[in-house]
Scaffold this motif. Structure first.
Motif, PDB file in Angstrom:
ATOM      1  N   ALA A 132      -8.684  -0.937   0.622  1.00 54.51           N
ATOM      2  CA  ALA A 132      -9.442  -1.999   1.279  1.00 54.51           C
ATOM      3  C   ALA A 132      -9.012  -3.395   0.840  1.00 54.51           C
ATOM      4  O   ALA A 132      -9.576  -4.384   1.304  1.00 54.51           O
ATOM      5  CB  ALA A 132     -10.931  -1.814   0.990  1.00 54.51           C
ATOM      6  N   GLN A 170      -6.240   8.980   4.030  1.00 54.95           N
ATOM      7  CA  GLN A 170      -5.286   8.234   4.844  1.00 54.95           C
ATOM      8  C   GLN A 170      -3.987   9.021   4.994  1.00 54.95           C
ATOM      9  O   GLN A 170      -3.613   9.772   4.093  1.00 54.95           O
ATOM     10  CB  GLN A 170      -4.995   6.866   4.213  1.00 54.95           C
ATOM     11  CG  GLN A 170      -4.528   6.942   2.771  1.00 54.95           C
ATOM     12  CD  GLN A 170      -4.423   5.587   2.119  1.00 54.95           C
ATOM     13  OE1 GLN A 170      -3.582   4.785   2.472  1.00 54.95           O
ATOM     14  NE2 GLN A 170      -5.272   5.338   1.132  1.00 54.95           N
ATOM     15  N   ARG A 206      -9.596   4.663  -3.686  1.00 56.99           N
ATOM     16  CA  ARG A 206     -10.393   4.296  -2.515  1.00 56.99           C
ATOM     17  C   ARG A 206     -10.489   2.776  -2.383  1.00 56.99           C
ATOM     18  O   ARG A 206     -10.406   2.230  -1.276  1.00 56.99           O
ATOM     19  CB  ARG A 206     -11.805   4.893  -2.643  1.00 56.99           C
ATOM     20  CG  ARG A 206     -11.857   6.413  -2.619  1.00 56.99           C
ATOM     21  CD  ARG A 206     -11.416   6.963  -1.267  1.00 56.99           C
ATOM     22  NE  ARG A 206     -12.300   6.539  -0.201  1.00 56.99           N
ATOM     23  CZ  ARG A 206     -13.384   7.203   0.191  1.00 56.99           C
ATOM     24  NH1 ARG A 206     -13.712   8.332  -0.430  1.00 56.99           N
ATOM     25  NH2 ARG A 206     -14.123   6.761   1.176  1.00 56.99           N
ATOM     26  N   HIS A 214       0.831  -1.208   0.000  1.00 51.48           N
ATOM     27  CA  HIS A 214       0.000   0.000   0.000  1.00 51.48           C
ATOM     28  C   HIS A 214       0.868   1.262   0.000  1.00 51.48           C
ATOM     29  O   HIS A 214       0.556   2.246  -0.683  1.00 51.48           O
ATOM     30  CB  HIS A 214      -0.930  -0.009   1.219  1.00 51.48           C
ATOM     31  CG  HIS A 214      -2.024  -1.023   1.123  1.00 51.48           C
ATOM     32  ND1 HIS A 214      -2.998  -0.977   0.154  1.00 51.48           N
ATOM     33  CD2 HIS A 214      -2.296  -2.129   1.872  1.00 51.48           C
ATOM     34  CE1 HIS A 214      -3.839  -1.999   0.311  1.00 51.48           C
ATOM     35  NE2 HIS A 214      -3.419  -2.717   1.342  1.00 51.48           N
TER      36      HIS A 214
END
Length: 263
Positions: free
Chosen positions: A92, A206, A88, A40
């Motif tokens: 996840a 974030q 977005r 990430h």
């Protein structure tokens, strides 16, 4: 790590400057496997590296008259929604799944580069309703293809942190009738816009926990590579470069898949 970041950044910048595609797709494996970044974090850092390198390349190509800035901005803005949604969704996804999906993307990119080998240096014919870069008759199918390509590129940029140049370059050349050199230069504008949109979405949702000194070295090396790639682009055999790059993509895809699959 600096000894890795410098040559890796130069290689990525050179590829981006010469081919207008592909350099950014190598950024993720370098950050994850050579520099030990979390997947990430790597996708976020890639947006910064790719965006700044592409912006520098667009300026240089633009001075040489190989950029249609209006076309690039419109294409990039059309993909803004996809870029936002992709960024977005990426947050996840499990890191292993993200890398496995990235391996598939590498193979798709390799296949997307193959038509260049068949076309060689021939300029693609302008589609019906096009004269150079001027639209004489609005072709609905052309509009749909352009919007679809821009949206897909935006999704890839947001989700994986790649520029999507391997889709942008042929889309600009075939759908809008741009010659290869202009499509390469214009694709850098698209990559810059998409990277900025995706990065803004991530910043809003974030915190950025990045290794900024290492990132700065990587960016400087990548920008230097783009500038060097622009200077030598016309002197290199594009066919041989494309073959070597396709082989590299397949090898990296195999390694990425092997390391991300559960034992």
């Amino acid at each position: 790590m600096l000894l890795v970041a410098l040559p890796a950044g130069l290689l990525i910048g050179l590829t981006l400057g010469v081919l207008g595609a592909g350099g950014s797709i190598l950024t993720i494996p370098v950050l994850v496997y050579l520099l030990g970044q979390d997947p990430h974090q790597a996708t976020t850092a890639s947006l910064i590296i790719v965006g700044l390198a592409a912006a520098a390349g667009a300026v240089v190509h633009g001075r040489a008259g190989r950029v249609r800035f209006g076309t690039g901005l419109v294409f990039g803005l059309l993909g803004a929604a996809g870029s936002y949604l992709g960024s977005r969704a990426s947050a996840a996804v499990d890191p292993a799944v993200l890398l496995l999906g990235f391996a598939v993307l590498l193979l798709v990119a390799a296949m997307a580069m193959l038509p260049r080998l068949r076309r060689g240096r021939r300029q693609p014919p302008a589609p019906a309703g096009m004269s150079g870069t001027t639209i004489t008759v609005v072709d609905r199918r052309l509009v749909v293809r352009t919007v679809a390509a821009a949206t897909v590129v935006g999704l890839l940029t947001g989700f994986f942190g790649v520029g999507g140049g391997f889709i942008v370059v042929p889309a600009l050349a075939l759908a809008l009738g741009l010659d290869t050199a202009t499509a390469v230069g214009t694709s850098l504008v698209v990559i810059t816009v998409n990277s900025a949109t995706a990065l803004a979405s991530r910043v809003a949702t974030q915190p950025l926990t990045l290794d900024w000194p290492l990132l700065a070295v990587f960016v400087v090396a990548a920008v230097a590579g783009v500038l060097a790639g622009n200077r030598v682009a016309g002197r290199l055999n594009s066919r041989q470069l494309t073959i070597a790059f396709v082989v590299l993509l397949v090898l990296v895809a195999g390694y990425t898949a092997a390391t991300s699959l559960p034992l």
